[in-house]
Design a protein around this motif. Structure first.
Motif, PDB file in Angstrom:
ATOM      1  N   LYS A  24       0.765  -1.349  -0.160  1.00 35.84           N
ATOM      2  CA  LYS A  24       0.487   0.211  -0.043  1.00 35.84           C
ATOM      3  C   LYS A  24       0.655   1.580  -0.391  1.00 35.84           C
ATOM      4  N   GLN A  25       0.161   2.409  -0.442  1.00 35.67           N
ATOM      5  CA  GLN A  25       0.788   3.862  -0.964  1.00 35.67           C
ATOM      6  C   GLN A  25       0.757   4.459   0.136  1.00 35.67           C
ATOM      7  N   GLU A  70       6.144  13.210   0.830  1.00 30.80           N
ATOM      8  CA  GLU A  70       7.055  11.523   0.989  1.00 30.80           C
ATOM      9  C   GLU A  70       6.159  10.473   1.052  1.00 30.80           C
ATOM     10  N   THR A  71       6.839   9.878   0.249  1.00 27.43           N
ATOM     11  CA  THR A  71       6.170   8.908  -0.451  1.00 27.43           C
ATOM     12  C   THR A  71       6.494   7.917  -0.004  1.00 27.43           C
ATOM     13  N   ILE A  72       5.574   6.727   1.070  1.00 20.83           N
ATOM     14  CA  ILE A  72       6.097   5.579   1.785  1.00 20.83           C
ATOM     15  C   ILE A  72       4.982   4.581   1.174  1.00 20.83           C
ATOM     16  N   VAL A  73       6.051   3.007   0.904  1.00 16.24           N
ATOM     17  CA  VAL A  73       5.364   2.189   0.706  1.00 16.24           C
ATOM     18  C   VAL A  73       5.503   0.962   1.641  1.00 16.24           C
ATOM     19  N   GLN A 132      -2.820  10.624   1.221  1.00 12.99           N
ATOM     20  CA  GLN A 132      -3.498   9.936   0.424  1.00 12.99           C
ATOM     21  C   GLN A 132      -2.456   8.301   0.961  1.00 12.99           C
ATOM     22  N   TYR A 133      -4.299   7.790   0.427  1.00  7.88           N
ATOM     23  CA  TYR A 133      -3.599   5.765   0.614  1.00  7.88           C
ATOM     24  C   TYR A 133      -4.546   5.142  -1.280  1.00  7.88           C
ATOM     25  N   SER A 134      -2.817   4.699  -1.538  1.00  8.58           N
ATOM     26  CA  SER A 134      -3.617   3.798  -2.651  1.00  8.58           C
ATOM     27  C   SER A 134      -2.858   2.988  -2.499  1.00  8.58           C
ATOM     28  N   ASN A 135      -3.353   1.730  -4.190  1.00  9.59           N
ATOM     29  CA  ASN A 135      -2.643   0.607  -4.357  1.00  9.59           C
ATOM     30  C   ASN A 135      -2.605   0.504  -5.486  1.00  9.59           C
ATOM     31  N   PRO A 136      -1.289   1.047  -5.986  1.00 12.26           N
ATOM     32  CA  PRO A 136      -1.109   1.628  -7.667  1.00 12.26           C
ATOM     33  C   PRO A 136      -0.078   0.335  -8.365  1.00 12.26           C
ATOM     34  N   PHE A 137      -0.389  -1.149  -7.246  1.00 15.33           N
ATOM     35  CA  PHE A 137       0.154  -2.191  -8.104  1.00 15.33           C
ATOM     36  C   PHE A 137      -0.762  -3.026  -8.443  1.00 15.33           C
TER      37      PHE A 137
END
Length: 122
Positions: A67-68, A74-77, A93-98
């Motif tokens: 989850k990103q 700052e981008t954290i995975v 911002q929450y995302s799952n770009p995977f």
């Protein structure tokens, strides 16, 4: 005699339009608890939410997938077995770009509420 525990066998399934599964086990929607919410979530591949500045702390524990988080630019995975605490009143911002779904547990203090999430327009 009043029970000293609450067993949750039927979490509230939050209706979504973005393919994300949200099962709230405890919180506003399930048992009217405004102090804490605990939810099991599955974010599909390529899922994202708009930026928001929640008025609650949010803890996230990743069960599988990644989850990103974008926190103050700052981008954290996070990957399976990792966790994060995000303070309240922080833009995120929450995302799952995977390419695979992400399963995780989210805990909010106080409980998640649309009145407290402060989502930005997309």
């Amino acid at each position: 005699m009043k029970k000293k525990y609450t067993l949750q066998k039927a979490p509230f399934i939050v209706p979504t339009s973005d393919g994300k599964l949200i099962e709230e086990h405890f919180g506003n929607a399930t048992d009217r608890n405004k102090q804490i919410s605990i939810a099991h979530m599955i974010a599909p591949p390529k899922w994202s939410e708009p930026f928001q500045t929640p008025e609650f702390e949010e803890y996230t524990y990743i069960i599988r997938g990644k989850k990103q988080f974008i926190i103050d630019n700052e981008t954290i995975v996070l990957e399976a077995g990792q966790s994060i605490k995000i303070e309240k009143n922080v833009r995120v911002q929450y995302s799952n770009p995977f390419d695979v779904e992400c399963e995780y547990i989210a805990i909010c203090l106080p409980a998640f509420s649309m009145d407290l999430v402060n989502r930005e327009e997309e």
